[in-house]
Design a protein around this motif. Structure first.
Motif, PDB file in Angstrom:
ATOM      1  N   GLN A  66       0.838  -1.204   0.000  1.00  0.00           N
ATOM      2  CA  GLN A  66       0.000   0.000   0.000  1.00  0.00           C
ATOM      3  C   GLN A  66       0.868   1.249   0.000  1.00  0.00           C
ATOM      4  O   GLN A  66       0.602   2.210  -0.730  1.00  0.00           O
ATOM      5  CB  GLN A  66      -0.936   0.016   1.213  1.00  0.00           C
ATOM      6  N   GLU A  67       1.921   1.242   0.806  1.00  0.00           N
ATOM      7  CA  GLU A  67       2.830   2.393   0.858  1.00  0.00           C
ATOM      8  C   GLU A  67       3.507   2.624  -0.487  1.00  0.00           C
ATOM      9  O   GLU A  67       3.666   3.766  -0.930  1.00  0.00           O
ATOM     10  CB  GLU A  67       3.876   2.180   1.947  1.00  0.00           C
ATOM     11  N   MET A  68       3.908   1.531  -1.151  1.00  0.00           N
ATOM     12  CA  MET A  68       4.566   1.662  -2.458  1.00  0.00           C
ATOM     13  C   MET A  68       3.582   2.182  -3.506  1.00  0.00           C
ATOM     14  O   MET A  68       3.927   3.014  -4.353  1.00  0.00           O
ATOM     15  CB  MET A  68       5.144   0.317  -2.882  1.00  0.00           C
ATOM     16  N   PHE A  69       2.339   1.693  -3.456  1.00  0.00           N
ATOM     17  CA  PHE A  69       1.303   2.144  -4.397  1.00  0.00           C
ATOM     18  C   PHE A  69       1.025   3.637  -4.202  1.00  0.00           C
ATOM     19  O   PHE A  69       0.948   4.400  -5.173  1.00  0.00           O
ATOM     20  CB  PHE A  69       0.036   1.315  -4.186  1.00  0.00           C
ATOM     21  N   GLU A  70       0.880   4.050  -2.950  1.00  0.00           N
ATOM     22  CA  GLU A  70       0.649   5.469  -2.666  1.00  0.00           C
ATOM     23  C   GLU A  70       1.820   6.323  -3.147  1.00  0.00           C
ATOM     24  O   GLU A  70       1.627   7.419  -3.702  1.00  0.00           O
ATOM     25  CB  GLU A  70       0.423   5.665  -1.162  1.00  0.00           C
ATOM     26  N   SER A 111     -10.001  -4.813  -4.132  1.00  0.00           N
ATOM     27  CA  SER A 111     -10.326  -3.815  -5.159  1.00  0.00           C
ATOM     28  C   SER A 111     -10.918  -2.546  -4.567  1.00  0.00           C
ATOM     29  O   SER A 111     -10.535  -1.433  -4.935  1.00  0.00           O
ATOM     30  CB  SER A 111     -11.296  -4.403  -6.188  1.00  0.00           C
ATOM     31  N   GLU A 112     -11.870  -2.706  -3.645  1.00  0.00           N
ATOM     32  CA  GLU A 112     -12.532  -1.535  -3.056  1.00  0.00           C
ATOM     33  C   GLU A 112     -11.520  -0.643  -2.342  1.00  0.00           C
ATOM     34  O   GLU A 112     -11.562   0.587  -2.466  1.00  0.00           O
ATOM     35  CB  GLU A 112     -13.629  -1.973  -2.086  1.00  0.00           C
ATOM     36  N   MET A 113     -10.612  -1.261  -1.594  1.00  0.00           N
ATOM     37  CA  MET A 113      -9.601  -0.496  -0.869  1.00  0.00           C
ATOM     38  C   MET A 113      -8.666   0.236  -1.823  1.00  0.00           C
ATOM     39  O   MET A 113      -8.356   1.426  -1.645  1.00  0.00           O
ATOM     40  CB  MET A 113      -8.778  -1.419   0.035  1.00  0.00           C
ATOM     41  N   ILE A 114      -8.233  -0.453  -2.869  1.00  0.00           N
ATOM     42  CA  ILE A 114      -7.290   0.139  -3.823  1.00  0.00           C
ATOM     43  C   ILE A 114      -7.930   1.313  -4.560  1.00  0.00           C
ATOM     44  O   ILE A 114      -7.315   2.373  -4.731  1.00  0.00           O
ATOM     45  CB  ILE A 114      -6.798  -0.940  -4.815  1.00  0.00           C
ATOM     46  N   ILE A 115      -9.184   1.137  -4.991  1.00  0.00           N
ATOM     47  CA  ILE A 115      -9.882   2.222  -5.695  1.00  0.00           C
ATOM     48  C   ILE A 115     -10.097   3.411  -4.767  1.00  0.00           C
ATOM     49  O   ILE A 115      -9.938   4.580  -5.173  1.00  0.00           O
ATOM     50  CB  ILE A 115     -11.226   1.714  -6.263  1.00  0.00           C
TER      51      ILE A 115
END
Length: 344
Positions: A66-70, A111-115
């Motif tokens: 999540q940190e890398m995606f952000e 998916s919901e969290m990522i979106i």
């Protein structure tokens, strides 16, 4: 004929200048999926276990996905702020690739969290599909449309169809050509390198290359001064006993791994020491008198994938850096790895 060749060279050079700032390149040697993994976002999904996307077990663990995606999203926003994308369409396409590739990598779990993370950071609307696509208001009627429905000339305006484009032609024609960016906001990238190696053990060095150009040297000094202040505040580096040293004379920052202070309690090292003690108890003690010096290096795969490198990668992604290449060099019996980044 000569004029046409010159024009082709100019167009090629301009394309390369814009291409420097694109993460999700797509050509004969790479694709968006490979680019995502190269930037440090590589997640193995098990069909048996639930996806652990947002957990860093403790402060000593490397960054979670999540940190890398952000960090990836913030980096794209940073480059857009500096006008490093040729058009709004290019910027939206980059964002859409980021969302799609992470969803695919996780097999659409979470998916919901990522979106939600994507929309909270970017403030961009997406369609309600399994693989959501970015939608933007039509420049004429305001209805939301996919980004592929763009003006082919400027790629900065979007329309429902030819009817909306025709209806808006009077106002759009006035701004269409003027909105086309000829060159990126930063013409020459600053090259920043992460150096690790089997002889450096857990120590890492980052450099910037200025090629004796005054403008690049000034940018490098300003950027590394900003980096140094950020790294000094980094909790991961402090918790893992890294000393951050600024070496302005040699255009670098050194991350030196310190030995734990005497008497300090460290569960990981204590566990390791207990295992070593158990092994030594089983031996006859002959190794204690061996004339061979201890191995002062680490394995090459360890040097390439040190947790500290993952932490630095996340920091650099956040600051708008793009990993262009990873080189491997051999000096005597030691292997060195060089991660090459481009910065605005």
């Amino acid at each position: 004929m000569a004029e046409r060749k010159k024009l082709q060279v100019v167009k090629s050079n301009l394309h390369d200048m814009w291409d420097n700032w694109i993460v999700f390149k797509k050509n004969e040697i790479t694709n968006p999926h490979l680019q995502l993994k190269k930037q440090g976002i590589n997640f193995q999904v098990s069909s048996e276990l639930p996806v652990d996307f947002s957990t860093r077990i403790n402060v000593r663990e490397p960054p979670c996905m999540q940190e890398m995606f952000e960090a990836l999203l913030y980096g794209i926003l940073f480059r857009n702020k500096f006008e490093l994308y040729h058009s709004k369409y290019t910027f939206y396409q980059e964002m859409q690739h980021a969302l799609h590739e992470v969803l695919k990598m996780l097999n659409y779990q979470k998916s919901e969290m990522i979106i939600k993370i994507f929309q909270e950071i970017t403030r961009i609307d997406v369609s309600k599909e399994t693989l959501p696509r970015i939608v933007v208001p039509c420049d004429f009627c305001g209805n939301y449309v996919y980004i592929i429905k763009k003006c082919d000339q400027c790629q900065n305006s979007f329309f429902c169809d030819s009817n909306c484009l025709k209806a808006a032609s009077k106002s759009h024609d006035l701004k269409c050509l003027d909105s086309i960016r000829m060159t990126p906001g930063v013409l020459m990238p600053l090259q920043v390198e992460i150096h690790s190696g089997t002889d450096l053990k857990e120590n890492v060095i980052i450099y910037y290359e200025h090629e004796k150009l005054f403008s690049l040297k000034m940018r490098g000094e300003q950027l590394f001064s900003h980096f140094f202040r950020g790294f000094l505040k980094n909790k991961w580096l402090k918790s893992n006993n890294y000393d951050t040293i600024e070496d302005r004379e040699n255009s670098r920052i050194i991350f030196a791994k310190l030995e734990p202070e005497e008497g300090s309690f460290d569960e990981a090292s204590l566990s390791d020491n207990e295992e070593l003690d158990d092994e030594e108890d089983k031996k006859d003690g002959s190794n204690a008198h061996s004339s061979n010096p201890p191995d002062e290096s680490i394995k090459s795969d360890e040097a390439l994938n040190l947790p500290v490198i993952q932490e630095i990668k996340m920091f650099l992604l956040n600051q708008g850096g793009i990993l262009q290449d990873i080189l491997q060099e051999t000096h005597q019996n030691f292997v060195h790895f060089i991660h090459i980044y481009y910065f605005p």
